[in-house]
Design a protein around this motif. Structure first.
Motif, PDB file in Angstrom:
ATOM      1  N   HIS A  35       0.863  -1.174   0.000  1.00  0.00           N
ATOM      2  CA  HIS A  35       0.000   0.000   0.000  1.00  0.00           C
ATOM      3  C   HIS A  35       0.904   1.230   0.000  1.00  0.00           C
ATOM      4  O   HIS A  35       1.725   1.395   0.909  1.00  0.00           O
ATOM      5  CB  HIS A  35      -0.898  -0.019   1.245  1.00  0.00           C
ATOM      6  N   THR A  36       0.787   2.090  -1.002  1.00  0.00           N
ATOM      7  CA  THR A  36       1.726   3.212  -1.155  1.00  0.00           C
ATOM      8  C   THR A  36       1.642   4.211  -0.011  1.00  0.00           C
ATOM      9  O   THR A  36       2.601   4.951   0.236  1.00  0.00           O
ATOM     10  CB  THR A  36       1.468   3.931  -2.484  1.00  0.00           C
ATOM     11  N   GLU A  37       0.536   4.256   0.717  1.00  0.00           N
ATOM     12  CA  GLU A  37       0.408   5.236   1.796  1.00  0.00           C
ATOM     13  C   GLU A  37       1.179   4.828   3.053  1.00  0.00           C
ATOM     14  O   GLU A  37       1.747   5.678   3.736  1.00  0.00           O
ATOM     15  CB  GLU A  37      -1.066   5.447   2.141  1.00  0.00           C
ATOM     16  N   ASP A  38       1.199   3.523   3.376  1.00  0.00           N
ATOM     17  CA  ASP A  38       1.842   3.104   4.625  1.00  0.00           C
ATOM     18  C   ASP A  38       2.745   1.881   4.459  1.00  0.00           C
ATOM     19  O   ASP A  38       3.225   1.324   5.447  1.00  0.00           O
ATOM     20  CB  ASP A  38       0.779   2.802   5.689  1.00  0.00           C
ATOM     21  N   ASN A  39       3.013   1.450   3.194  1.00  0.00           N
ATOM     22  CA  ASN A  39       3.867   0.291   2.907  1.00  0.00           C
ATOM     23  C   ASN A  39       3.321  -1.018   3.479  1.00  0.00           C
ATOM     24  O   ASN A  39       4.079  -1.979   3.674  1.00  0.00           O
ATOM     25  CB  ASN A  39       5.301   0.504   3.423  1.00  0.00           C
TER      26      ASN A  39
END
Length: 346
Positions: A35-39
């Motif tokens: 997930h690009t927001e929180d890895n």
């Protein structure tokens, strides 16, 4: 190396217990989806679409989907009753020359190891028989739930099996070749041959995955909190429309690169063709040049020309010779005069 399959090679009435080991491995760098927001890891869950709930592995079976979409369940018991004689046997069916196998059929490679001391003698027998015959063995075997085709050959002291695609799994190259008539000139072929000769051969052990190395550098830099290294700018040359010009430029650049890497080789590539075509002329030019630079050889050449023929003498400067001694004396004086006249302008 851990074996992935245990069985036996069936060689006529001879049975050779063996273990199958993967002969290759992948060094590709793998990535995970995040997930690009929180890895956070993105995972795939197995969900039954009828009940809309996640199911575990124990609840999952096999089924064949019919053309109308109907699912036909196939159990492990159904598969166990299949007439598969190669379930635990590599059954050799023929011995053929290696060039009979189309490289397009080549698949995964496996090392075959003798399983136990009792297998050493028949294993060695098959290996030496393959070596002496210069042939490969074509075999059938079953792996991961289906029957496959294989080719056995010898590498060093080991028998290697290459999985082969079935002949009907190789697609015909229809519509792949150019569909226009093209004429290739002899000179173009000569330049292509020259380029091939200049590039020469390569030791495959010297080749490596430069993309993977660059990718690992980027990962290491990012892990250390540093900026990733920048890739060198790609060369943008003009589009070459003339095939001959492209071939000539390729040969020239290949020769220059080889000469830069191996001192002395560049000169050899460029000068040898000329030396082979006109060896006599080249030798004559060198003699003339040395005669002009050094005065004593010039005297000998002039004297030799005079003693050989009178036609080489300038007309009107000398009278008829009365004896051989006078000819020699006159020749010496004339040579001295010519040498003196050459020295004055200098």
């Amino acid at each position: 190396m851990r074996s992935i399959w245990n069985g036996a090679i069936s060689f006529g009435l001879v049975s050779i217990p063996i273990k199958v080991v993967n002969a290759t491995e992948s060094h590709a760098v793998s990535f995970r989806q995040v997930h690009t927001e929180d890895n956070g890891r993105i995972r795939y869950r197995k969900v039954c679409e009828l009940e809309d709930r996640e199911v575990d592995q124990a609840e999952i079976g096999k089924a064949y989907e019919a053309p109308d979409g109907e699912m036909i369940p196939i159990t492990e018991d159904d598969l166990s009753h299949l007439p598969l004689p190669t379930a635990r046997t590599i059954d050799i069916v023929a011995f053929v020359p290696a060039d009979r196998i189309d490289p397009l059929q080549m698949d995964t490679a496996y090392y075959l190891a003798a399983a136990g001391a009792s297998a050493a003698k028949p294993y060695t027998l098959l290996r030496e028989a393959l070596k002496r015959s210069n042939k490969v063995a074509v075999a059938k075997f079953a792996l991961r739930g289906r029957e496959r085709l294989g080719m056995l050959r010898v590498v060093g002291d080991v028998i290697v099996m290459h999985g082969l695609l079935w002949p009907d799994e190789v697609r015909a190259p229809e519509g792949v070749a150019p569909d226009v008539d093209v004429t290739v000139r002899d000179k173009e072929l000569d330049l292509a041959d020259a380029l091939m000769d200049t590039l020469g051969e390569v030791d495959l052990d010297d080749l490596h995955d430069e993309y993977r190395e660059a990718l690992e550098e980027v990962i290491a830099a990012k892990a250390a909190g540093e900026a990733p290294p920048e890739a060198p700018a790609a060369e943008t040359g003009g589009k070459v429309l003339d095939l001959m010009a492209a071939l000539e430029k390729s040969v020239r650049e290949a020769r220059e690169s080889r000469g830069a890497g191996e001192p002395g080789e560049d000169a050899e590539v460029r000068t040898l063709p000329r030396g082979r075509s006109t060896p006599k002329e080249t030798g004559g030019k060198k003699s003339t040049a040395s005669a002009t630079a050094k005065k004593p050889p010039a005297k000998k050449t002039a004297a030799a020309r005079k003693s050989t023929s009178r036609s080489a003498e300038p007309s009107g400067k000398r009278g008829a010779t009365k004896s051989t001694a006078k000819k020699a004396a006159t020749g010496k004086k004339t040579t001295a005069k010519k040498t003196a006249s050459r020295k004055r302008p200098a």
